[in-house]
Design a protein around this motif. Structure first.
Motif, PDB file in Angstrom:
ATOM      1  N   ASP A  77      32.218  27.500  33.974  1.00 22.14           N
ATOM      2  CA  ASP A  77      32.766  27.217  35.299  1.00 22.14           C
ATOM      3  C   ASP A  77      32.035  28.073  36.332  1.00 22.14           C
ATOM      4  O   ASP A  77      31.483  29.135  36.011  1.00 22.14           O
ATOM      5  CB  ASP A  77      34.269  27.524  35.320  1.00 22.14           C
ATOM      6  N   MET A  78      32.039  27.645  37.581  1.00 18.94           N
ATOM      7  CA  MET A  78      31.481  28.470  38.648  1.00 18.94           C
ATOM      8  C   MET A  78      32.538  29.440  39.149  1.00 18.94           C
ATOM      9  O   MET A  78      33.701  29.053  39.348  1.00 18.94           O
ATOM     10  CB  MET A  78      30.979  27.585  39.794  1.00 18.94           C
ATOM     11  N   MET A  79      32.138  30.680  39.323  1.00 20.37           N
ATOM     12  CA  MET A  79      33.076  31.682  39.812  1.00 20.37           C
ATOM     13  C   MET A  79      32.399  32.550  40.868  1.00 20.37           C
ATOM     14  O   MET A  79      31.196  32.803  40.824  1.00 20.37           O
ATOM     15  CB  MET A  79      33.599  32.557  38.670  1.00 20.37           C
ATOM     16  N   LEU A  80      33.196  33.006  41.830  1.00 18.09           N
ATOM     17  CA  LEU A  80      32.708  33.877  42.899  1.00 18.09           C
ATOM     18  C   LEU A  80      33.145  35.300  42.582  1.00 18.09           C
ATOM     19  O   LEU A  80      34.318  35.545  42.304  1.00 18.09           O
ATOM     20  CB  LEU A  80      33.283  33.424  44.239  1.00 18.09           C
ATOM     21  N   CYS A  81      32.188  36.225  42.633  1.00 20.78           N
ATOM     22  CA  CYS A  81      32.454  37.612  42.249  1.00 20.78           C
ATOM     23  C   CYS A  81      32.029  38.571  43.354  1.00 20.78           C
ATOM     24  O   CYS A  81      31.026  38.339  44.043  1.00 20.78           O
ATOM     25  CB  CYS A  81      31.697  37.978  40.981  1.00 20.78           C
ATOM     26  N   ASP A  82      32.803  39.664  43.499  1.00 20.18           N
ATOM     27  CA  ASP A  82      32.325  40.780  44.299  1.00 20.18           C
ATOM     28  C   ASP A  82      31.881  41.865  43.327  1.00 20.18           C
ATOM     29  O   ASP A  82      31.726  41.613  42.126  1.00 20.18           O
ATOM     30  CB  ASP A  82      33.379  41.251  45.301  1.00 20.18           C
ATOM     31  N   GLN A  83      31.663  43.082  43.819  1.00 22.39           N
ATOM     32  CA  GLN A  83      31.143  44.137  42.956  1.00 22.39           C
ATOM     33  C   GLN A  83      32.193  44.710  42.008  1.00 22.39           C
ATOM     34  O   GLN A  83      31.876  45.491  41.107  1.00 22.39           O
ATOM     35  CB  GLN A  83      30.547  45.261  43.817  1.00 22.39           C
ATOM     36  N   THR A  84      33.451  44.279  42.186  1.00 24.45           N
ATOM     37  CA  THR A  84      34.528  44.733  41.309  1.00 24.45           C
ATOM     38  C   THR A  84      34.824  43.734  40.200  1.00 24.45           C
ATOM     39  O   THR A  84      35.162  44.109  39.083  1.00 24.45           O
ATOM     40  CB  THR A  84      35.811  44.985  42.131  1.00 24.45           C
ATOM     41  N   GLY A  85      34.673  42.454  40.514  1.00 29.74           N
ATOM     42  CA  GLY A  85      34.970  41.439  39.507  1.00 29.74           C
ATOM     43  C   GLY A  85      35.138  40.074  40.132  1.00 29.74           C
ATOM     44  O   GLY A  85      34.731  39.829  41.274  1.00 29.74           O
ATOM     45  N   THR A  86      35.769  39.163  39.408  1.00 31.42           N
ATOM     46  CA  THR A  86      35.957  37.786  39.862  1.00 31.42           C
ATOM     47  C   THR A  86      37.010  37.720  40.956  1.00 31.42           C
ATOM     48  O   THR A  86      38.098  38.286  40.831  1.00 31.42           O
ATOM     49  CB  THR A  86      36.399  36.895  38.688  1.00 31.42           C
ATOM     50  N   ILE A  87      36.682  37.021  42.045  1.00 27.53           N
ATOM     51  CA  ILE A  87      37.666  36.833  43.114  1.00 27.53           C
ATOM     52  C   ILE A  87      38.140  35.384  43.197  1.00 27.53           C
ATOM     53  O   ILE A  87      39.151  35.121  43.853  1.00 27.53           O
ATOM     54  CB  ILE A  87      37.146  37.318  44.481  1.00 27.53           C
ATOM     55  N   SER A  88      37.449  34.474  42.541  1.00 23.20           N
ATOM     56  CA  SER A  88      37.920  33.093  42.442  1.00 23.20           C
ATOM     57  C   SER A  88      37.026  32.320  41.483  1.00 23.20           C
ATOM     58  O   SER A  88      35.887  32.731  41.219  1.00 23.20           O
ATOM     59  CB  SER A  88      37.940  32.388  43.807  1.00 23.20           C
ATOM     60  N   SER A  89      37.546  31.219  40.988  1.00 23.17           N
ATOM     61  CA  SER A  89      36.743  30.285  40.192  1.00 23.17           C
ATOM     62  C   SER A  89      37.284  28.891  40.475  1.00 23.17           C
ATOM     63  O   SER A  89      38.425  28.741  40.919  1.00 23.17           O
ATOM     64  CB  SER A  89      36.816  30.615  38.697  1.00 23.17           C
ATOM     65  N   ILE A  90      36.457  27.892  40.240  1.00 25.37           N
ATOM     66  CA  ILE A  90      36.883  26.535  40.573  1.00 25.37           C
ATOM     67  C   ILE A  90      38.121  26.132  39.776  1.00 25.37           C
ATOM     68  O   ILE A  90      39.103  25.642  40.332  1.00 25.37           O
ATOM     69  CB  ILE A  90      35.729  25.541  40.339  1.00 25.37           C
ATOM     70  N   LEU A  91      38.113  26.361  38.481  1.00 23.65           N
ATOM     71  CA  LEU A  91      39.198  25.868  37.625  1.00 23.65           C
ATOM     72  C   LEU A  91      40.431  26.767  37.606  1.00 23.65           C
ATOM     73  O   LEU A  91      41.541  26.286  37.351  1.00 23.65           O
ATOM     74  CB  LEU A  91      38.684  25.682  36.195  1.00 23.65           C
ATOM     75  N   ARG A  92      40.268  28.052  37.866  1.00 24.96           N
ATOM     76  CA  ARG A  92      41.401  28.980  37.807  1.00 24.96           C
ATOM     77  C   ARG A  92      41.900  29.426  39.180  1.00 24.96           C
ATOM     78  O   ARG A  92      42.956  30.025  39.302  1.00 24.96           O
ATOM     79  CB  ARG A  92      41.037  30.212  36.967  1.00 24.96           C
ATOM     80  N   GLY A  93      41.127  29.127  40.231  1.00 28.56           N
ATOM     81  CA  GLY A  93      41.579  29.435  41.581  1.00 28.56           C
ATOM     82  C   GLY A  93      41.309  30.872  42.014  1.00 28.56           C
ATOM     83  O   GLY A  93      40.661  31.644  41.299  1.00 28.56           O
ATOM     84  N   PRO A  94      41.819  31.249  43.204  1.00 23.95           N
ATOM     85  CA  PRO A  94      41.554  32.576  43.767  1.00 23.95           C
ATOM     86  C   PRO A  94      42.354  33.683  43.095  1.00 23.95           C
ATOM     87  O   PRO A  94      43.325  33.420  42.380  1.00 23.95           O
ATOM     88  CB  PRO A  94      41.958  32.410  45.233  1.00 23.95           C
ATOM     89  N   ASP A  95      41.937  34.908  43.361  1.00 28.62           N
ATOM     90  CA  ASP A  95      42.584  36.069  42.739  1.00 28.62           C
ATOM     91  C   ASP A  95      43.702  36.635  43.603  1.00 28.62           C
ATOM     92  O   ASP A  95      43.894  36.243  44.759  1.00 28.62           O
ATOM     93  CB  ASP A  95      41.540  37.159  42.445  1.00 28.62           C
ATOM     94  N   TYR A  96      44.440  37.562  43.022  1.00 23.74           N
ATOM     95  CA  TYR A  96      45.554  38.224  43.700  1.00 23.74           C
ATOM     96  C   TYR A  96      45.070  39.393  44.550  1.00 23.74           C
ATOM     97  O   TYR A  96      45.570  39.614  45.652  1.00 23.74           O
ATOM     98  CB  TYR A  96      46.551  38.714  42.653  1.00 23.74           C
ATOM     99  N   ARG A  97      44.090  40.112  44.048  1.00 20.93           N
ATOM    100  CA  ARG A  97      43.613  41.333  44.710  1.00 20.93           C
ATOM    101  C   ARG A  97      43.143  41.088  46.138  1.00 20.93           C
ATOM    102  O   ARG A  97      43.454  41.865  47.038  1.00 20.93           O
ATOM    103  CB  ARG A  97      42.474  41.958  43.884  1.00 20.93           C
ATOM    104  N   SER A  98      42.395  40.007  46.357  1.00 19.14           N
ATOM    105  CA  SER A  98      41.811  39.784  47.684  1.00 19.14           C
ATOM    106  C   SER A  98      42.541  38.694  48.470  1.00 19.14           C
ATOM    107  O   SER A  98      42.007  38.156  49.443  1.00 19.14           O
ATOM    108  CB  SER A  98      40.332  39.415  47.552  1.00 19.14           C
ATOM    109  N   ARG A  99      43.777  38.402  48.064  1.00 18.49           N
ATOM    110  CA  ARG A  99      44.536  37.339  48.730  1.00 18.49           C
ATOM    111  C   ARG A  99      44.788  37.688  50.201  1.00 18.49           C
ATOM    112  O   ARG A  99      44.821  38.867  50.591  1.00 18.49           O
ATOM    113  CB  ARG A  99      45.863  37.109  48.017  1.00 18.49           C
ATOM    114  N   ILE A 100      44.992  36.677  51.010  1.00 10.34           N
ATOM    115  CA  ILE A 100      45.351  36.850  52.416  1.00 10.34           C
ATOM    116  C   ILE A 100      46.827  37.213  52.507  1.00 10.34           C
ATOM    117  O   ILE A 100      47.679  36.561  51.900  1.00 10.34           O
ATOM    118  CB  ILE A 100      45.062  35.553  53.198  1.00 10.34           C
ATOM    119  N   THR A 101      47.124  38.290  53.261  1.00  4.55           N
ATOM    120  CA  THR A 101      48.500  38.767  53.415  1.00  4.55           C
ATOM    121  C   THR A 101      48.809  38.981  54.900  1.00  4.55           C
ATOM    122  O   THR A 101      47.952  38.780  55.766  1.00  4.55           O
ATOM    123  CB  THR A 101      48.720  40.102  52.673  1.00  4.55           C
TER     124      THR A 101
END
Length: 221
Positions: A149-173
């Motif tokens: 799958d394609m996933m978007l990563c920063d220097q800490t780890g995965t922030i989103s992927s197409i099949l699993r969706g966005p992460d909790y750490r960098s969510r909009i609040t």
């Protein structure tokens, strides 16, 4: 700020990603009712007379359907579109930012993720998942990325992927003032179409946050 790993282009030639970075935005508020009505009416006019099979053939939906099919999955935004057309889903949200993003997703049918820029460790890179990457999804549940799958990563780890969706750490609040939106565009989607939809998203956010500044609006390939 962003790059695409060569393995992506080898596995999925002509893949693109659109990036929009804006600073000084407001989390709250709501899009104008006239804008919401215009988008919903547009969806009914464009898609309301079509069944699921016909929808799958349309651009850019077909590009996502083809991608998801490789993994035995269905394009989830298509299901949301169908729910919207049946009046079973609302676009209203406590966050104007999230509402603007969802309206833009439906309007262009382009898979979009939003992140709090202050929580990201730049630069970002679009990569191919090995299937060993584990991250906390936006729901708070731990998920494992799907192999290839394609996933978007920063220097800490995965922030989103197409099949699993966005992460909790960098969510909009509610504390978010600077945002980064990314559009995943698998093969078959043109750069000018992505840019057109990013411009619409930018304009919707500006209507919510008139003093917001756009730092980056670019299509990467």
């Amino acid at each position: 700020m962003f790059s695409i790993d060569n393995n992506i282009l080898a596995s999925y030639p002509s893949t693109k990603m659109g990036i929009l970075v804006m600073r000084g935005v407001s989390y709250s508020g709501s899009c104008k009712e006239s804008e919401i009505t215009a988008v919903i009416d547009g969806l009914h006019q464009k898609y309301g007379h079509l069944d699921r099979a016909a929808l799958k053939e349309l651009h850019p939906i077909g590009a996502y359907v083809a991608y998801y099919k490789k993994f035995g999955s269905s394009y989830h935004l298509l299901s949301q579109l169908e729910s919207m057309l049946k009046g079973k889903k609302s676009v209203h949200s406590e966050s104007g930012l999230l509402q603007a993003m969802f309206l833009s997703e439906l309007d262009g049918m382009l898979l979009t993720a939003g992140h709090d820029l202050s929580k990201l460790q730049l630069p970002l890179q679009l990569k191919i998942a090995t299937g060993a990457e584990v991250y906390q999804s936006i729901s708070g549940r731990e998920v494992t990325a799907v192999q290839n799958d394609m996933m978007l990563c920063d220097q800490t780890g995965t922030i989103s992927s197409i099949l699993r969706g966005p992460d909790y750490r960098s969510r909009i609040t509610e504390a978010t003032t600077d945002v980064l939106f990314s559009i995943y565009a698998p093969p078959g989607i043109e750069a000018d179409y992505i840019e057109k939809n990013l411009n619409k998203l930018e304009n919707r956010i500006r209507s919510l946050s008139p003093s917001a500044k756009t730092e980056l609006l670019q299509i990467f390939s």
